[in-house]
Design a protein around this motif. Structure first.
Motif, PDB file in Angstrom:
ATOM      1  N   ASP A  78      13.491  45.458  25.125  1.00  0.00           N
ATOM      2  CA  ASP A  78      12.810  44.168  25.152  1.00  0.00           C
ATOM      3  C   ASP A  78      12.229  43.818  23.786  1.00  0.00           C
ATOM      4  O   ASP A  78      11.622  44.655  23.115  1.00  0.00           O
ATOM      5  N   LEU A  79      12.412  42.557  23.372  1.00  0.00           N
ATOM      6  CA  LEU A  79      11.844  42.039  22.135  1.00  0.00           C
ATOM      7  C   LEU A  79      11.052  40.786  22.454  1.00  0.00           C
ATOM      8  O   LEU A  79      11.308  40.127  23.466  1.00  0.00           O
ATOM      9  N   PHE A  80      10.083  40.437  21.604  1.00  0.00           N
ATOM     10  CA  PHE A  80       9.349  39.195  21.794  1.00  0.00           C
ATOM     11  C   PHE A  80       9.327  38.422  20.486  1.00  0.00           C
ATOM     12  O   PHE A  80       9.331  39.010  19.398  1.00  0.00           O
ATOM     13  N   ILE A  81       9.328  37.098  20.588  1.00  0.00           N
ATOM     14  CA  ILE A  81       9.352  36.233  19.416  1.00  0.00           C
ATOM     15  C   ILE A  81       8.113  36.489  18.552  1.00  0.00           C
ATOM     16  O   ILE A  81       6.995  36.554  19.054  1.00  0.00           O
ATOM     17  N   TYR A 127      22.020  44.232  10.303  1.00  0.00           N
ATOM     18  CA  TYR A 127      21.451  45.126   9.284  1.00  0.00           C
ATOM     19  C   TYR A 127      22.176  46.469   9.178  1.00  0.00           C
ATOM     20  O   TYR A 127      21.701  47.373   8.499  1.00  0.00           O
ATOM     21  N   ASN A 128      23.313  46.572   9.869  1.00  0.00           N
ATOM     22  CA  ASN A 128      24.127  47.788   9.790  1.00  0.00           C
ATOM     23  C   ASN A 128      23.308  49.047  10.130  1.00  0.00           C
ATOM     24  O   ASN A 128      23.257  50.020   9.380  1.00  0.00           O
ATOM     25  N   ILE A 129      22.680  48.997  11.280  1.00  0.00           N
ATOM     26  CA  ILE A 129      21.866  50.109  11.768  1.00  0.00           C
ATOM     27  C   ILE A 129      22.090  50.221  13.273  1.00  0.00           C
ATOM     28  O   ILE A 129      22.286  49.209  13.946  1.00  0.00           O
ATOM     29  N   SER A 130      22.102  51.418  13.800  1.00  0.00           N
ATOM     30  CA  SER A 130      22.383  51.588  15.233  1.00  0.00           C
ATOM     31  C   SER A 130      21.190  51.142  16.076  1.00  0.00           C
ATOM     32  O   SER A 130      20.043  51.098  15.601  1.00  0.00           O
ATOM     33  N   ILE A 131      21.464  50.834  17.328  1.00  0.00           N
ATOM     34  CA  ILE A 131      20.401  50.432  18.255  1.00  0.00           C
ATOM     35  C   ILE A 131      19.402  51.573  18.433  1.00  0.00           C
ATOM     36  O   ILE A 131      18.185  51.358  18.450  1.00  0.00           O
ATOM     37  N   LEU A 147      18.579  43.586  20.177  1.00  0.00           N
ATOM     38  CA  LEU A 147      18.765  44.801  19.394  1.00  0.00           C
ATOM     39  C   LEU A 147      20.213  44.922  18.929  1.00  0.00           C
ATOM     40  O   LEU A 147      20.489  45.393  17.822  1.00  0.00           O
ATOM     41  N   TYR A 148      21.130  44.478  19.771  1.00  0.00           N
ATOM     42  CA  TYR A 148      22.544  44.554  19.415  1.00  0.00           C
ATOM     43  C   TYR A 148      22.848  43.655  18.214  1.00  0.00           C
ATOM     44  O   TYR A 148      23.497  44.078  17.248  1.00  0.00           O
ATOM     45  N   SER A 149      22.352  42.397  18.260  1.00  0.00           N
ATOM     46  CA  SER A 149      22.628  41.463  17.160  1.00  0.00           C
ATOM     47  C   SER A 149      21.977  41.937  15.861  1.00  0.00           C
ATOM     48  O   SER A 149      22.548  41.800  14.783  1.00  0.00           O
ATOM     49  N   LEU A 150      20.785  42.519  15.967  1.00  0.00           N
ATOM     50  CA  LEU A 150      20.101  43.013  14.778  1.00  0.00           C
ATOM     51  C   LEU A 150      20.778  44.255  14.212  1.00  0.00           C
ATOM     52  O   LEU A 150      20.829  44.452  12.994  1.00  0.00           O
ATOM     53  N   SER A 151      21.319  45.082  15.106  1.00  0.00           N
ATOM     54  CA  SER A 151      22.017  46.284  14.633  1.00  0.00           C
ATOM     55  C   SER A 151      23.255  45.906  13.818  1.00  0.00           C
ATOM     56  O   SER A 151      23.582  46.558  12.827  1.00  0.00           O
ATOM     57  N   VAL A 161      11.342  38.715  14.664  1.00  0.00           N
ATOM     58  CA  VAL A 161      12.189  38.326  15.789  1.00  0.00           C
ATOM     59  C   VAL A 161      12.064  36.828  16.076  1.00  0.00           C
ATOM     60  O   VAL A 161      10.963  36.275  16.136  1.00  0.00           O
ATOM     61  N   VAL A 162      13.209  36.172  16.230  1.00  0.00           N
ATOM     62  CA  VAL A 162      13.271  34.766  16.607  1.00  0.00           C
ATOM     63  C   VAL A 162      14.041  34.636  17.910  1.00  0.00           C
ATOM     64  O   VAL A 162      14.647  35.592  18.396  1.00  0.00           O
TER      65      VAL A 162
END
Length: 271
Positions: free
Chosen positions: A255-258, A238-242, A231-235, A225-226
């Protein structure tokens, strides 16, 4: 005579200035500069340079885990791998059983007795703890350290003939081990194998087996994570659901952390 005295005074002043500096350092991550005043100076003396001491102190940053299960894996994976090397039990199976039986180290038996596998007293002559299980106030083994619980788990499986078929299986066949454990009578829960397999797949515990066996695991995409990641942008990336992302990484919220490492490859559905 005055010239001689003046020359001597200058020499003393130069020597004293050169020797008054003192810089010391100690290995650390954080520096603090402290100025020490010269307390030996007498009235009328020329002011001497003050000593500058550079002090460094260590400031530890605690590890951050997505949940208690991730923390459990980080703490006990080395022990599980050592048991695999010594007794041939897949580290993935040992970890999955420990997670399931001890509620990721939060259950009463693990907290108060260091018993991570719910092993009952039987012929045990050591310390004991009583806990409601299949019956009221059953006797369970109590250990001084959690590592002895892992060792007892290894001995429990290797010293009983009913588990002999387990050791005919490949050491990285965690699905076979999960199913045979239940067939041999380790657990009465029909879903016990599926629960173990689910934990192993969810947290990629098979990577610890591969490490011991000197094999490479099947490619499992990871993302660090940067700033700006969600989660939305990563989904989308990588073509994967949240929901899949949260389930795959044991996330309880968005919540995500760098610096957080996330698995971004969907779990196989062939079990």
């Amino acid at each position: 005579m005055k010239k001689i005295i003046t020359i001597l005074s200058l020499i003393i002043l130069i020597v004293s200035c050169g020797s008054s500096k003192k810089v010391t350092t100690r290995k650390s991550k954080q520096k603090t500069v402290r100025v020490v005043k010269n307390t030996n100076q007498t009235k009328g003396d020329t002011p001497k340079e003050e000593a500058v001491i550079v002090e460094e102190t260590i400031k530890e940053t605690p590890e951050v885990y997505a949940n208690k299960t991730e923390e459990y894996i980080a703490i006990y994976s080395d022990i599980a791998q050592d048991e695999m090397r010594n007794y041939g039990i897949p580290a993935s199976i040992t970890l999955a059983q420990g997670i399931l039986e001890s509620a990721s180290g939060q259950g009463r038996l693990s907290v108060e007795a260091n018993n991570h596998f719910g092993i009952k007293c039987h012929e045990w002559t050591g310390a004991k703890i009583y806990h409601d299980d299949d019956a009221s106030q059953e006797c369970f083994r109590k250990y001084k350290n959690s590592k002895y619980s892992f060792r007892d788990h290894s001995l429990f499986l290797t010293e009983r003939k009913r588990y002999a078929k387990l050791f005919l299986l490949e050491k990285d066949d965690y699905k076979g081990w999960a199913k045979e454990l239940r067939a041999a009578g380790y657990a009465t829960d029909r879903k016990y194998p599926d629960k173990l397999i689910s934990l192993i797949e969810r947290y990629q515990l098979y990577r610890f087996d591969a490490d011991v066996l000197g094999k490479q695991t099947t490619s499992n995409d990871k993302h660090t994570v940067v700033k700006g990641d969600t989660l939305y942008s990563l989904s989308k990336k990588y073509n994967i659901s949240i929901d899949q992302l949260k389930s795959l990484n044991g996330l309880e919220n968005n919540d995500l952390f760098i610096g957080q490492v996330l698995y971004v490859k969907p779990i196989p559905k062939d079990f």
